[in-house]
Design a protein around this motif. Structure first.
Motif, mmCIF file in Angstrom:
data_model
loop_
_atom_site.group_PDB
_atom_site.id
_atom_site.type_symbol
_atom_site.label_atom_id
_atom_site.label_comp_id
_atom_site.label_asym_id
_atom_site.label_seq_id
_atom_site.Cartn_x
_atom_site.Cartn_y
_atom_site.Cartn_z
ATOM 1 N N ASP A 70 4.185 8.305 -10.314
ATOM 2 C CA ASP A 70 2.780 7.905 -10.351
ATOM 3 C C ASP A 70 1.963 8.664 -11.395
ATOM 4 N N GLU A 71 2.290 9.950 -11.594
ATOM 5 C CA GLU A 71 1.468 10.784 -12.472
ATOM 6 C C GLU A 71 1.958 10.829 -13.916
ATOM 7 N N VAL A 72 3.241 10.506 -14.128
ATOM 8 C CA VAL A 72 3.793 10.613 -15.488
ATOM 9 C C VAL A 72 4.288 9.271 -16.008
ATOM 10 N N LEU A 113 6.690 2.936 -22.023
ATOM 11 C CA LEU A 113 8.121 3.098 -21.762
ATOM 12 C C LEU A 113 8.380 3.538 -20.322
ATOM 13 N N GLY A 114 7.471 4.371 -19.795
ATOM 14 C CA GLY A 114 7.605 4.801 -18.410
ATOM 15 C C GLY A 114 7.499 3.645 -17.440
ATOM 16 N N ARG A 115 6.540 2.763 -17.686
ATOM 17 C CA ARG A 115 6.370 1.579 -16.812
ATOM 18 C C ARG A 115 7.583 0.660 -16.917
ATOM 19 N N LYS A 116 8.145 0.534 -18.130
ATOM 20 C CA LYS A 116 9.348 -0.279 -18.303
ATOM 21 C C LYS A 116 10.508 0.308 -17.509
ATOM 22 N N LYS A 160 0.831 -1.202 0.000
ATOM 23 C CA LYS A 160 0.000 0.000 0.000
ATOM 24 C C LYS A 160 0.870 1.258 0.000
ATOM 25 N N GLU A 161 0.694 2.081 -1.007
ATOM 26 C CA GLU A 161 1.438 3.337 -1.136
ATOM 27 C C GLU A 161 2.947 3.102 -1.026
ATOM 28 N N ARG A 162 3.396 2.032 -1.609
ATOM 29 C CA ARG A 162 4.813 1.700 -1.592
ATOM 30 C C ARG A 162 5.629 2.768 -2.314
ATOM 31 N N PRO A 163 6.551 3.467 -1.630
ATOM 32 C CA PRO A 163 7.299 4.532 -2.270
ATOM 33 C C PRO A 163 8.286 4.045 -3.322
ATOM 34 N N TYR A 181 11.136 16.204 0.923
ATOM 35 C CA TYR A 181 10.340 16.797 -0.155
ATOM 36 C C TYR A 181 10.749 16.212 -1.507
ATOM 37 N N GLU A 182 12.053 16.029 -1.712
ATOM 38 C CA GLU A 182 12.549 15.510 -2.991
ATOM 39 C C GLU A 182 12.002 14.121 -3.284
ATOM 40 N N VAL A 183 11.916 13.292 -2.227
ATOM 41 C CA VAL A 183 11.388 11.934 -2.405
ATOM 42 C C VAL A 183 9.914 11.998 -2.798
ATOM 43 N N GLN A 184 9.171 12.867 -2.133
ATOM 44 C CA GLN A 184 7.745 13.017 -2.444
ATOM 45 C C GLN A 184 7.553 13.488 -3.893
ATOM 46 N N THR A 185 8.402 14.401 -4.339
ATOM 47 C CA THR A 185 8.297 14.914 -5.709
ATOM 48 C C THR A 185 8.546 13.816 -6.734
ATOM 49 N N LEU A 186 9.581 13.011 -6.509
ATOM 50 C CA LEU A 186 9.900 11.932 -7.442
ATOM 51 C C LEU A 186 8.816 10.858 -7.443
#
Length: 278
Positions: free
Chosen positions: A228-230, A236-239, A201-204, A218-223
């Motif tokens: 998740d959003e892009v 290719l992103g999932r790969k 669940k919500e695995r970072p 903050y940097e971890v949250q941004t990445l």
């Protein structure tokens, strides 16, 4: 006129030394105090008591800090003892050593009664690697407590704590694989299944960023948001995400072992964040 029995000055009146003030002065080493003194002596004694009280508090705090540092150093021996007991299948002894280790962490990080140790306590980079140790401890405890029904609640607590800590460590993939195998032989498979759900669940999974900045940065949250959003919206992103999950734990582990590399990694990641945030 009346002579002050403490300073010898002639004054018009004397003032009684209050009980609380007298007690503080006695702790400071002021002995044989007269019951009454002049106003000047009262002011002087109050300053003495305040200075002494502050010194006592500082000494007490230093003693507590020294005690915490002593405990922190002793944890290494407890982990060695527990793992040696695990190797010899002396599970009761291992559990005792592990629980003592966790108690030390509660004291060092001043965990309040009724609350649980959380990953946020390990913000300092020097102690960030301890997250992996804590996760491995809860993993062993979860398996140990599975051996007897009377430890059902302890197994549940260990599983919940493991799910909370393991997500911030490079051993996450290994623990998940072991848990997926363990669920087939466990006496309490539902607890293991619940652990797997909580851990996912919500695995970072931002292993490298988490190692470089800390789990709540903050940097971890941004990445994570960019992932998740892009990235997850394209093939290719999932790969890329899948490939990142494969290689990043070992890189993060190396960072934890060679902390002098972290400033350079943080600089690179901050540059990357600026690019993806445009």
């Amino acid at each position: 006129m009346i002579q002050c029995p403490r300073c010898g000055i002639q004054v018009t009146e004397l003032h009684p030394i209050e009980g609380d003030l007298a007690a503080k002065l006695q702790q400071a080493g002021e002995a044989n105090l007269p019951p009454e003194v002049c106003a000047g002596c009262i002011s002087d004694l109050r300053r003495t008591a305040a200075t002494s009280s502050g010194g006592v508090l500082m000494a007490q705090e230093r003693a507590r800090e020294q005690h915490r540092m002593t405990l922190w150093k002793s944890r290494v021996q407890l982990i060695k003892q527990a793992r040696n007991s695990m190797g010899q299948k002396m599970y009761a002894e291992a559990a005792i050593a592990y629980e003592k280790y966790l108690k030390i962490l509660d004291i060092v990080f001043e965990v309040k009664k009724g609350e649980k140790l959380r990953p946020e306590a390990f913000k300092e980079s020097a102690r960030h690697t301890e997250l992996t140790v804590v996760a491995s401890v809860y993993w062993d405890l979860m398996r140990i407590y599975d051996t007897h029904d009377r430890y059902h609640e302890r197994m549940q607590n260990s599983a919940k704590q493991l799910a909370m800590f393991v997500q911030f460590t490079p051993i996450y993939p290994d623990i998940i694989k072991k848990a997926e195998s363990f669920v087939r032989t466990a006496k309490n498979p539902n607890i293991v299944k619940n652990f797997l759900k909580l851990a996912d669940k919500e695995r970072p999974r931002c292993f490298i960023a988490t190692s470089a900045f800390g789990p709540q940065a903050y940097e971890v949250q941004t990445l994570r948001g960019f992932r998740d959003e892009v990235l997850k919206d394209s093939f290719l992103g999932r790969k890329f995400v899948y490939f990142y999950y494969r290689i990043s734990p070992s890189i993060a582990c190396s960072l934890d072992k060679h902390s002098w590399l972290k400033p350079a990694v943080r600089a690179v990641l901050r540059t990357l964040i600026k690019c993806v945030s445009r």
